[in-house]
Design an enzyme around this catalytic site. Sequence first.
Site, PDB file in Angstrom:
ATOM      1  N   HIS A  35      22.935 -12.955 -52.133  1.00  0.00           N
ATOM      2  CA  HIS A  35      22.976 -14.321 -52.657  1.00  0.00           C
ATOM      3  C   HIS A  35      21.566 -14.864 -52.872  1.00  0.00           C
ATOM      4  O   HIS A  35      21.307 -16.033 -52.621  1.00  0.00           O
ATOM      5  CB  HIS A  35      23.806 -15.242 -51.745  1.00  0.00           C
ATOM      6  CG  HIS A  35      25.286 -15.014 -51.926  1.00  0.00           C
ATOM      7  ND1 HIS A  35      25.988 -15.562 -52.972  1.00  0.00           N
ATOM      8  CD2 HIS A  35      26.165 -14.279 -51.218  1.00  0.00           C
ATOM      9  CE1 HIS A  35      27.255 -15.175 -52.890  1.00  0.00           C
ATOM     10  NE2 HIS A  35      27.391 -14.389 -51.838  1.00  0.00           N
ATOM     11  N   ASP A  37      19.925 -13.389 -55.810  1.00  0.00           N
ATOM     12  CA  ASP A  37      19.562 -12.932 -57.167  1.00  0.00           C
ATOM     13  C   ASP A  37      19.690 -14.030 -58.217  1.00  0.00           C
ATOM     14  O   ASP A  37      19.244 -13.858 -59.344  1.00  0.00           O
ATOM     15  CB  ASP A  37      20.340 -11.671 -57.579  1.00  0.00           C
ATOM     16  CG  ASP A  37      21.809 -11.903 -57.839  1.00  0.00           C
ATOM     17  OD1 ASP A  37      22.369 -12.876 -57.290  1.00  0.00           O
ATOM     18  OD2 ASP A  37      22.406 -11.120 -58.594  1.00  0.00           O
ATOM     19  N   GLY A 122      39.395  -4.951 -56.194  1.00  0.00           N
ATOM     20  CA  GLY A 122      39.031  -6.198 -55.505  1.00  0.00           C
ATOM     21  C   GLY A 122      38.120  -5.994 -54.314  1.00  0.00           C
ATOM     22  O   GLY A 122      38.066  -6.811 -53.403  1.00  0.00           O
ATOM     23  N   GLY A 124      34.847  -5.810 -54.228  1.00  0.00           N
ATOM     24  CA  GLY A 124      33.523  -6.429 -54.280  1.00  0.00           C
ATOM     25  C   GLY A 124      32.418  -5.419 -54.491  1.00  0.00           C
ATOM     26  O   GLY A 124      31.260  -5.688 -54.210  1.00  0.00           O
ATOM     27  N   SER A 126      31.697  -4.380 -57.396  1.00  0.00           N
ATOM     28  CA  SER A 126      31.261  -4.625 -58.772  1.00  0.00           C
ATOM     29  C   SER A 126      32.003  -3.840 -59.832  1.00  0.00           C
ATOM     30  O   SER A 126      31.393  -3.264 -60.735  1.00  0.00           O
ATOM     31  CB  SER A 126      29.777  -4.289 -58.915  1.00  0.00           C
ATOM     32  OG  SER A 126      29.048  -5.421 -58.724  1.00  0.00           O
ATOM     33  N   SER A 127      33.317  -3.830 -59.739  1.00  0.00           N
ATOM     34  CA  SER A 127      34.070  -3.105 -60.759  1.00  0.00           C
ATOM     35  C   SER A 127      33.885  -3.756 -62.128  1.00  0.00           C
ATOM     36  O   SER A 127      33.861  -3.062 -63.144  1.00  0.00           O
ATOM     37  CB  SER A 127      35.554  -3.034 -60.390  1.00  0.00           C
ATOM     38  OG  SER A 127      36.042  -4.320 -60.156  1.00  0.00           O
ATOM     39  N   SER A 128      33.706  -5.069 -62.176  1.00  0.00           N
ATOM     40  CA  SER A 128      33.566  -5.695 -63.498  1.00  0.00           C
ATOM     41  C   SER A 128      32.220  -5.343 -64.127  1.00  0.00           C
ATOM     42  O   SER A 128      32.154  -5.008 -65.307  1.00  0.00           O
ATOM     43  CB  SER A 128      33.811  -7.203 -63.437  1.00  0.00           C
ATOM     44  OG  SER A 128      32.872  -7.830 -62.605  1.00  0.00           O
ATOM     45  N   ASP A 173      23.948  -6.855 -60.027  1.00  0.00           N
ATOM     46  CA  ASP A 173      24.956  -5.797 -60.189  1.00  0.00           C
ATOM     47  C   ASP A 173      24.753  -5.040 -61.499  1.00  0.00           C
ATOM     48  O   ASP A 173      24.738  -3.807 -61.538  1.00  0.00           O
ATOM     49  CB  ASP A 173      26.371  -6.389 -60.174  1.00  0.00           C
ATOM     50  CG  ASP A 173      26.661  -7.140 -58.890  1.00  0.00           C
ATOM     51  OD1 ASP A 173      25.867  -7.004 -57.937  1.00  0.00           O
ATOM     52  OD2 ASP A 173      27.666  -7.866 -58.846  1.00  0.00           O
ATOM     53  N   TYR A 223      31.943 -18.792 -55.132  1.00  0.00           N
ATOM     54  CA  TYR A 223      30.670 -18.273 -55.630  1.00  0.00           C
ATOM     55  C   TYR A 223      29.917 -19.322 -56.453  1.00  0.00           C
ATOM     56  O   TYR A 223      28.750 -19.624 -56.194  1.00  0.00           O
ATOM     57  CB  TYR A 223      30.930 -17.013 -56.460  1.00  0.00           C
ATOM     58  CG  TYR A 223      29.663 -16.315 -56.894  1.00  0.00           C
ATOM     59  CD1 TYR A 223      29.097 -15.315 -56.111  1.00  0.00           C
ATOM     60  CD2 TYR A 223      29.032 -16.664 -58.077  1.00  0.00           C
ATOM     61  CE1 TYR A 223      27.933 -14.678 -56.507  1.00  0.00           C
ATOM     62  CE2 TYR A 223      27.871 -16.033 -58.478  1.00  0.00           C
ATOM     63  CZ  TYR A 223      27.330 -15.038 -57.694  1.00  0.00           C
ATOM     64  OH  TYR A 223      26.169 -14.422 -58.085  1.00  0.00           O
TER      65      TYR A 223
HETATM   66  C1  GLA Z   1      27.920 -10.793 -56.723  1.00  0.00           C
HETATM   67  C2  GLA Z   1      27.131 -11.188 -57.969  1.00  0.00           C
HETATM   68  C3  GLA Z   1      25.660 -10.827 -57.809  1.00  0.00           C
HETATM   69  C4  GLA Z   1      25.089 -11.356 -56.502  1.00  0.00           C
HETATM   70  C5  GLA Z   1      25.989 -11.003 -55.326  1.00  0.00           C
HETATM   71  C6  GLA Z   1      25.542 -11.668 -54.047  1.00  0.00           C
HETATM   72  O1  GLA Z   1      27.952  -9.422 -56.567  1.00  0.00           O
HETATM   73  O2  GLA Z   1      27.656 -10.537 -59.094  1.00  0.00           O
HETATM   74  O3  GLA Z   1      24.945 -11.311 -58.912  1.00  0.00           O
HETATM   75  O4  GLA Z   1      24.874 -12.738 -56.574  1.00  0.00           O
HETATM   76  O5  GLA Z   1      27.336 -11.387 -55.562  1.00  0.00           O
HETATM   77  O6  GLA Z   1      24.293 -11.200 -53.657  1.00  0.00           O
END
Ligand code: GLA
Length: 386
Positions: A35, A37, A122, A124, A126-128, A173, A223
Amino acid sequence: MLERLPELFEKSFGKNDKEVRKYFSPSRINIIGEHVDYNGGQVFPCAIEIGTYGLARKNDDMVLRLKSVNLDAKGEITLDPIEYKEENDWMNYPLGVCKFIKEAGYDIGGLDILVYGNIPNGSGLSSSASLELLIGEIVNDFYNKGKISKKDLALIGQKTENKFIGVNCGIMDQFIIALGKKDHAMLLNTETLDYSYFPFDLKDNKIVILNTNKRRELKDSKYNERRAESDKAFEILKTYKPSMTSLCDINKDELDLLDKITDPIIRKRAEHAIKENHRVLEATEALKAGDIEELGRLLIGSNNSLRDLYEVTGPHLDSITKHSNDFEGCLGARMTGAGFGGCGIAIVKADQVAAFKEYVGERYTKDTGLKAEFIESGIDDGVRRI
Ligand code: GLA
Protein backbone atom coordinates in the site's frame (compact mmCIF):
# COMPACT_ATOMS: atom_id res chain seq x y z
CA MET A 1 -4.84 -28.98 -18.56
CA LEU A 2 -2.05 -27.20 -20.44
CA GLU A 3 -1.74 -30.01 -23.00
CA ARG A 4 -5.46 -29.81 -23.67
CA LEU A 5 -5.47 -26.10 -24.55
CA PRO A 6 -4.81 -26.48 -28.32
CA GLU A 7 -7.71 -28.90 -28.59
CA LEU A 8 -9.95 -26.61 -26.53
CA PHE A 9 -8.95 -23.68 -28.71
CA GLU A 10 -10.01 -25.50 -31.83
CA LYS A 11 -13.25 -26.59 -30.22
CA SER A 12 -14.06 -23.01 -29.18
CA PHE A 13 -13.07 -21.15 -32.33
CA GLY A 14 -12.88 -23.72 -35.11
CA LYS A 15 -9.96 -24.57 -37.31
CA ASN A 16 -8.40 -22.40 -40.02
CA ASP A 17 -4.95 -21.90 -41.50
CA LYS A 18 -3.97 -18.89 -39.39
CA GLU A 19 -1.17 -19.29 -36.86
CA VAL A 20 -2.05 -19.95 -33.20
CA ARG A 21 0.48 -18.57 -30.71
CA LYS A 22 0.89 -19.35 -27.03
CA TYR A 23 1.65 -16.91 -24.20
CA PHE A 24 2.20 -16.88 -20.45
CA SER A 25 1.63 -14.02 -18.04
CA PRO A 26 2.69 -14.63 -14.42
CA SER A 27 1.00 -13.55 -11.23
CA ARG A 28 2.93 -11.87 -8.44
CA ILE A 29 3.72 -11.73 -4.78
CA ASN A 30 5.02 -8.65 -3.04
CA ILE A 31 7.82 -9.35 -0.56
CA ILE A 32 7.45 -5.99 1.18
CA GLY A 33 6.28 -2.43 0.50
CA GLU A 34 2.50 -2.73 0.75
CA HIS A 35 0.00 0.00 0.00
CA VAL A 36 2.76 2.41 -0.89
CA ASP A 37 2.71 2.14 -4.69
CA TYR A 38 0.08 4.87 -4.98
CA ASN A 39 2.01 6.94 -2.45
CA GLY A 40 5.24 7.23 -4.42
CA GLY A 41 6.95 4.57 -2.29
CA GLN A 42 9.28 1.67 -3.01
CA VAL A 43 7.96 -1.84 -3.53
CA PHE A 44 9.74 -5.18 -3.72
CA PRO A 45 7.68 -7.72 -5.70
CA CYS A 46 8.46 -10.90 -7.68
CA ALA A 47 6.65 -12.56 -10.58
CA ILE A 48 5.80 -16.20 -9.84
CA GLU A 49 5.36 -19.39 -11.83
CA ILE A 50 1.61 -19.57 -11.60
CA GLY A 51 -0.34 -17.24 -13.86
CA THR A 52 -2.45 -16.98 -16.98
CA TYR A 53 -1.93 -18.83 -20.26
CA GLY A 54 -3.34 -17.62 -23.54
CA LEU A 55 -3.65 -19.17 -27.00
CA ALA A 56 -4.37 -16.59 -29.67
CA ARG A 57 -5.04 -16.24 -33.38
CA LYS A 58 -5.87 -13.27 -35.57
CA ASN A 59 -9.36 -12.82 -36.97
CA ASP A 60 -10.47 -10.40 -39.69
CA ASP A 61 -13.65 -9.25 -37.96
CA MET A 62 -12.44 -6.49 -35.62
CA VAL A 63 -13.85 -8.42 -32.67
CA LEU A 64 -12.38 -10.09 -29.62
CA ARG A 65 -13.66 -13.64 -29.32
CA LEU A 66 -12.77 -14.79 -25.85
CA LYS A 67 -13.12 -18.07 -24.07
CA SER A 68 -12.21 -18.60 -20.43
CA VAL A 69 -11.51 -22.21 -19.54
CA ASN A 70 -11.79 -21.44 -15.82
CA LEU A 71 -15.15 -19.72 -16.00
CA ASP A 72 -16.39 -21.91 -18.84
CA ALA A 73 -17.54 -18.66 -20.43
CA LYS A 74 -17.34 -17.46 -24.00
CA GLY A 75 -18.13 -14.12 -25.58
CA GLU A 76 -17.64 -11.90 -28.56
CA ILE A 77 -17.16 -8.14 -28.27
CA THR A 78 -16.62 -5.51 -30.88
CA LEU A 79 -13.47 -3.39 -30.96
CA ASP A 80 -15.23 -0.68 -32.92
CA PRO A 81 -16.42 1.14 -30.89
CA ILE A 82 -14.96 0.03 -27.55
CA GLU A 83 -17.39 0.51 -24.69
CA TYR A 84 -17.42 -0.65 -21.09
CA LYS A 85 -20.50 -2.76 -20.45
CA GLU A 86 -21.35 -4.37 -17.13
CA GLU A 87 -22.57 -7.52 -18.89
CA ASN A 88 -19.16 -7.99 -20.52
CA ASP A 89 -17.98 -8.94 -17.03
CA TRP A 90 -14.34 -10.26 -17.09
CA MET A 91 -14.07 -9.41 -20.79
CA ASN A 92 -13.96 -5.73 -19.87
CA TYR A 93 -10.29 -6.25 -18.93
CA PRO A 94 -9.17 -7.31 -22.43
CA LEU A 95 -11.42 -4.65 -23.90
CA GLY A 96 -9.91 -1.90 -21.74
CA VAL A 97 -6.39 -2.97 -22.69
CA CYS A 98 -7.29 -2.69 -26.39
CA LYS A 99 -8.84 0.72 -25.83
CA PHE A 100 -5.71 2.15 -24.23
CA ILE A 101 -3.33 0.49 -26.69
CA LYS A 102 -5.26 2.24 -29.42
CA GLU A 103 -5.34 5.55 -27.54
CA ALA A 104 -1.55 5.36 -27.17
CA GLY A 105 -1.33 5.38 -30.96
CA TYR A 106 -0.72 1.68 -31.58
CA ASP A 107 -2.67 -0.82 -33.66
CA ILE A 108 -5.34 -3.22 -32.52
CA GLY A 109 -7.30 -5.82 -34.45
CA GLY A 110 -9.46 -8.90 -34.25
CA LEU A 111 -8.31 -11.84 -32.12
CA ASP A 112 -9.62 -15.19 -30.95
CA ILE A 113 -8.17 -15.88 -27.51
CA LEU A 114 -8.47 -18.85 -25.17
CA VAL A 115 -7.52 -18.00 -21.59
CA TYR A 116 -6.60 -20.42 -18.85
CA GLY A 117 -5.26 -19.43 -15.43
CA ASN A 118 -3.91 -21.47 -12.53
CA ILE A 119 -4.02 -18.57 -10.07
CA PRO A 120 -6.41 -19.44 -7.23
CA ASN A 121 -9.58 -17.43 -7.69
CA GLY A 122 -9.88 -14.23 -5.64
CA SER A 123 -6.54 -14.92 -3.99
CA GLY A 124 -5.14 -11.42 -4.39
CA LEU A 125 -2.20 -12.65 -6.45
CA SER A 126 -3.19 -10.24 -9.22
CA SER A 127 -5.15 -12.36 -11.63
CA SER A 128 -6.57 -9.23 -13.26
CA ALA A 129 -3.16 -7.63 -13.87
CA SER A 130 -1.96 -10.99 -15.19
CA LEU A 131 -4.85 -11.04 -17.68
CA GLU A 132 -4.26 -7.42 -18.69
CA LEU A 133 -0.60 -8.04 -19.47
CA LEU A 134 -1.42 -11.26 -21.30
CA ILE A 135 -3.76 -9.41 -23.63
CA GLY A 136 -1.33 -6.50 -23.98
CA GLU A 137 1.46 -8.88 -25.00
CA ILE A 138 -0.78 -10.68 -27.51
CA VAL A 139 -1.91 -7.44 -29.18
CA ASN A 140 1.67 -6.16 -29.13
CA ASP A 141 2.94 -9.33 -30.78
CA PHE A 142 0.22 -9.79 -33.40
CA TYR A 143 -0.46 -6.18 -34.36
CA ASN A 144 2.57 -4.12 -33.37
CA LYS A 145 5.60 -6.36 -33.95
CA GLY A 146 6.51 -6.00 -30.27
CA LYS A 147 7.02 -2.21 -30.56
CA ILE A 148 5.19 -1.35 -27.34
CA SER A 149 7.66 -1.44 -24.45
CA LYS A 150 6.93 -3.64 -21.45
CA LYS A 151 6.80 -0.53 -19.30
CA ASP A 152 4.11 1.00 -21.51
CA LEU A 153 2.16 -2.25 -21.46
CA ALA A 154 2.25 -2.07 -17.66
CA LEU A 155 0.96 1.51 -17.71
CA ILE A 156 -1.80 0.49 -20.14
CA GLY A 157 -2.80 -2.30 -17.75
CA GLN A 158 -2.97 0.12 -14.83
CA LYS A 159 -4.98 2.59 -16.90
CA THR A 160 -7.45 -0.19 -17.69
CA GLU A 161 -8.01 -0.71 -13.95
CA ASN A 162 -8.16 3.00 -13.13
CA LYS A 163 -10.15 4.34 -16.05
CA PHE A 164 -12.13 1.38 -17.38
CA ILE A 165 -12.80 -0.95 -14.45
CA GLY A 166 -12.84 1.65 -11.67
CA VAL A 167 -10.17 0.29 -9.33
CA ASN A 168 -7.71 2.98 -8.34
CA CYS A 169 -4.74 0.61 -8.07
CA GLY A 170 -1.09 1.60 -8.19
CA ILE A 171 1.47 0.40 -10.73
CA MET A 172 3.15 -2.43 -8.80
CA ASP A 173 1.24 -5.47 -10.09
CA GLN A 174 1.29 -4.59 -13.77
CA PHE A 175 4.93 -3.52 -13.62
CA ILE A 176 6.29 -6.69 -12.06
CA ILE A 177 4.14 -8.89 -14.30
CA ALA A 178 5.51 -7.04 -17.33
CA LEU A 179 9.14 -6.94 -16.23
CA GLY A 180 9.69 -9.72 -13.68
CA LYS A 181 12.97 -11.64 -13.77
CA LYS A 182 13.51 -15.29 -12.91
CA ASP A 183 14.98 -15.84 -9.41
CA HIS A 184 15.00 -12.09 -8.72
CA ALA A 185 12.89 -9.60 -6.80
CA MET A 186 12.45 -6.11 -8.22
CA LEU A 187 12.99 -2.92 -6.27
CA LEU A 188 10.68 -0.44 -7.95
CA ASN A 189 10.45 3.24 -7.15
CA THR A 190 6.80 3.94 -7.94
CA GLU A 191 7.40 7.68 -8.14
CA THR A 192 10.05 7.57 -10.87
CA LEU A 193 9.48 4.02 -12.18
CA ASP A 194 13.22 3.37 -11.84
CA TYR A 195 13.84 -0.25 -10.97
CA SER A 196 16.58 -2.76 -10.26
CA TYR A 197 16.73 -6.50 -9.67
CA PHE A 198 17.99 -8.33 -6.58
CA PRO A 199 18.91 -12.04 -6.63
CA PHE A 200 16.28 -13.59 -4.37
CA ASP A 201 18.45 -16.01 -2.45
CA LEU A 202 16.87 -17.06 0.83
CA LYS A 203 19.65 -19.57 1.63
CA ASP A 204 18.14 -22.53 3.52
CA ASN A 205 14.68 -21.01 3.54
CA LYS A 206 11.71 -20.97 1.23
CA ILE A 207 8.85 -18.65 0.47
CA VAL A 208 5.49 -20.26 1.12
CA ILE A 209 2.37 -18.52 -0.19
CA LEU A 210 -0.50 -18.70 2.28
CA ASN A 211 -3.87 -18.66 0.60
CA THR A 212 -6.62 -17.93 3.12
CA ASN A 213 -9.24 -18.99 0.59
CA LYS A 214 -11.18 -15.96 1.72
CA ARG A 215 -12.12 -14.32 -1.53
CA ARG A 216 -11.17 -10.75 -2.11
CA GLU A 217 -12.67 -8.41 -4.65
CA LEU A 218 -10.90 -5.09 -5.02
CA LYS A 219 -14.04 -3.50 -6.36
CA ASP A 220 -15.92 -4.28 -3.16
CA SER A 221 -13.04 -3.71 -0.80
CA LYS A 222 -11.96 -0.60 0.98
CA TYR A 223 -9.04 -0.19 -1.39
CA ASN A 224 -10.26 3.05 -2.95
CA GLU A 225 -11.11 4.37 0.52
CA ARG A 226 -7.53 3.78 1.73
CA ARG A 227 -6.22 5.54 -1.30
CA ALA A 228 -8.40 8.56 -0.60
CA GLU A 229 -7.24 8.60 3.04
CA SER A 230 -3.62 8.59 1.89
CA ASP A 231 -4.32 11.48 -0.47
CA LYS A 232 -5.80 13.39 2.45
CA ALA A 233 -2.67 12.76 4.54
CA PHE A 234 -0.52 13.97 1.67
CA GLU A 235 -2.50 17.20 1.33
CA ILE A 236 -2.13 17.97 5.03
CA LEU A 237 1.60 17.18 5.19
CA LYS A 238 2.32 19.13 2.04
CA THR A 239 1.33 22.34 3.79
CA TYR A 240 4.24 21.71 6.18
CA LYS A 241 6.69 20.35 3.59
CA PRO A 242 5.79 22.02 0.29
CA SER A 243 8.59 20.28 -1.63
CA MET A 244 7.02 16.86 -1.19
CA THR A 245 5.54 15.23 -4.28
CA SER A 246 4.13 12.11 -2.62
CA LEU A 247 3.33 10.83 0.86
CA CYS A 248 6.45 8.67 0.95
CA ASP A 249 8.62 11.78 0.58
CA ILE A 250 8.81 12.08 4.36
CA ASN A 251 12.25 11.08 5.66
CA LYS A 252 12.94 9.12 8.80
CA ASP A 253 13.99 12.25 10.69
CA GLU A 254 10.79 14.07 9.74
CA LEU A 255 8.40 11.65 11.39
CA ASP A 256 7.38 14.33 13.91
CA LEU A 257 5.40 15.88 11.08
CA LEU A 258 2.85 13.12 11.62
CA ASP A 259 1.72 14.97 14.75
CA LYS A 260 0.38 17.71 12.50
CA ILE A 261 -2.36 15.37 11.35
CA THR A 262 -5.14 15.66 13.89
CA ASP A 263 -7.51 13.01 12.54
CA PRO A 264 -6.20 9.79 14.16
CA ILE A 265 -7.32 7.59 11.25
CA ILE A 266 -5.54 9.72 8.64
CA ARG A 267 -2.46 9.87 10.88
CA LYS A 268 -2.33 6.07 11.17
CA ARG A 269 -2.58 5.65 7.42
CA ALA A 270 0.27 8.10 6.86
CA GLU A 271 2.44 6.49 9.53
CA HIS A 272 2.07 3.13 7.82
CA ALA A 273 2.95 4.40 4.36
CA ILE A 274 5.99 6.36 5.47
CA LYS A 275 7.46 3.66 7.73
CA GLU A 276 6.65 0.86 5.28
CA ASN A 277 8.59 2.70 2.61
CA HIS A 278 11.65 2.81 4.87
CA ARG A 279 11.25 -0.87 5.70
CA VAL A 280 11.55 -1.75 2.01
CA LEU A 281 15.04 -0.30 1.78
CA GLU A 282 16.02 -2.07 5.00
CA ALA A 283 14.71 -5.31 3.52
CA THR A 284 16.80 -4.96 0.37
CA GLU A 285 19.86 -4.27 2.53
CA ALA A 286 19.12 -7.37 4.63
CA LEU A 287 18.73 -9.50 1.53
CA LYS A 288 21.97 -8.17 0.06
CA ALA A 289 23.78 -8.96 3.31
CA GLY A 290 22.24 -12.46 3.36
CA ASP A 291 20.56 -11.65 6.68
CA ILE A 292 17.33 -13.58 6.17
CA GLU A 293 16.43 -13.39 9.88
CA GLU A 294 16.34 -9.60 9.60
CA LEU A 295 14.28 -9.84 6.42
CA GLY A 296 11.82 -12.01 8.34
CA ARG A 297 11.60 -9.46 11.17
CA LEU A 298 10.87 -6.72 8.66
CA LEU A 299 8.06 -8.80 7.18
CA ILE A 300 6.52 -9.11 10.64
CA GLY A 301 6.85 -5.35 11.18
CA SER A 302 5.13 -4.74 7.87
CA ASN A 303 2.30 -7.09 8.75
CA ASN A 304 1.73 -5.49 12.15
CA SER A 305 1.54 -2.10 10.52
CA LEU A 306 -0.92 -3.27 7.84
CA ARG A 307 -3.04 -4.81 10.58
CA ASP A 308 -2.95 -2.02 13.16
CA LEU A 309 -2.31 1.19 11.25
CA TYR A 310 -3.53 0.63 7.71
CA GLU A 311 -6.24 -1.84 8.77
CA VAL A 312 -6.37 -3.93 5.63
CA THR A 313 -5.95 -7.45 7.00
CA GLY A 314 -9.12 -8.86 8.58
CA PRO A 315 -9.66 -12.02 10.64
CA HIS A 316 -8.58 -14.56 8.01
CA LEU A 317 -5.23 -12.98 7.23
CA ASP A 318 -4.69 -12.22 10.92
CA SER A 319 -5.21 -15.86 11.81
CA ILE A 320 -2.95 -17.29 9.12
CA THR A 321 -0.10 -14.83 9.72
CA LYS A 322 -0.32 -15.14 13.50
CA HIS A 323 -0.01 -18.93 13.44
CA SER A 324 2.74 -18.69 10.84
CA ASN A 325 4.70 -16.28 13.00
CA ASP A 326 4.16 -18.49 16.06
CA PHE A 327 5.82 -21.42 14.28
CA GLU A 328 9.45 -21.66 15.27
CA GLY A 329 10.83 -22.44 11.83
CA CYS A 330 9.09 -19.41 10.30
CA LEU A 331 11.32 -16.35 10.04
CA GLY A 332 8.47 -13.99 9.22
CA ALA A 333 5.05 -13.90 7.61
CA ARG A 334 2.80 -11.12 6.39
CA MET A 335 -0.14 -10.42 4.14
CA THR A 336 0.74 -9.69 0.52
CA GLY A 337 -1.12 -7.57 -2.04
CA ALA A 338 -4.19 -5.53 -1.26
CA GLY A 339 -5.30 -7.47 1.82
CA PHE A 340 -8.94 -7.89 2.92
CA GLY A 341 -8.55 -11.66 2.49
CA GLY A 342 -6.44 -13.17 -0.24
CA CYS A 343 -2.90 -14.34 0.43
CA GLY A 344 0.01 -13.99 2.79
CA ILE A 345 3.62 -15.07 2.40
CA ALA A 346 5.97 -16.69 4.88
CA ILE A 347 9.70 -17.32 4.93
CA VAL A 348 10.10 -20.82 6.31
CA LYS A 349 13.14 -23.04 6.95
CA ALA A 350 13.17 -25.37 3.95
CA ASP A 351 13.36 -28.56 6.03
CA GLN A 352 10.37 -27.50 8.13
CA VAL A 353 7.91 -26.59 5.39
CA ALA A 354 5.84 -29.77 5.79
CA ALA A 355 5.53 -29.31 9.56
CA PHE A 356 4.74 -25.63 9.03
CA LYS A 357 1.83 -26.39 6.72
CA GLU A 358 0.38 -28.87 9.18
CA TYR A 359 0.78 -26.53 12.16
CA VAL A 360 -0.70 -23.47 10.46
CA GLY A 361 -3.32 -25.36 8.45
CA GLU A 362 -4.85 -27.00 11.50
CA ARG A 363 -5.03 -23.84 13.56
CA TYR A 364 -6.31 -21.71 10.68
CA THR A 365 -9.19 -24.10 10.04
CA LYS A 366 -10.02 -24.11 13.73
CA ASP A 367 -10.21 -20.30 13.75
CA THR A 368 -12.07 -19.75 10.51
CA GLY A 369 -13.68 -22.98 9.34
CA LEU A 370 -11.81 -22.57 6.03
CA LYS A 371 -9.05 -24.72 4.58
CA ALA A 372 -5.84 -22.88 3.84
CA GLU A 373 -3.85 -23.64 0.73
CA PHE A 374 -0.06 -23.49 0.74
CA ILE A 375 1.65 -22.73 -2.53
CA GLU A 376 5.34 -23.13 -3.27
CA SER A 377 6.29 -21.38 -6.45
CA GLY A 378 9.56 -20.38 -8.02
CA ILE A 379 10.21 -16.82 -9.12
CA ASP A 380 9.63 -16.32 -12.80
CA ASP A 381 10.18 -13.98 -15.73
CA GLY A 382 7.53 -11.50 -16.81
CA VAL A 383 4.91 -11.88 -19.54
CA ARG A 384 6.09 -13.59 -22.73
CA ARG A 385 5.31 -15.71 -25.77
CA ILE A 386 6.11 -19.36 -25.05
C1 GLA B 1 -3.13 -4.22 -5.08
C2 GLA B 1 -2.91 -3.10 -6.10
C3 GLA B 1 -1.46 -2.63 -6.07
C4 GLA B 1 -1.00 -2.30 -4.66
C5 GLA B 1 -1.35 -3.43 -3.69
C6 GLA B 1 -1.07 -3.05 -2.26
O1 GLA B 1 -2.43 -5.36 -5.43
O2 GLA B 1 -3.23 -3.56 -7.39
O3 GLA B 1 -1.32 -1.53 -6.93
O4 GLA B 1 -1.54 -1.08 -4.23
O5 GLA B 1 -2.72 -3.79 -3.78
O6 GLA B 1 0.29 -2.86 -2.06
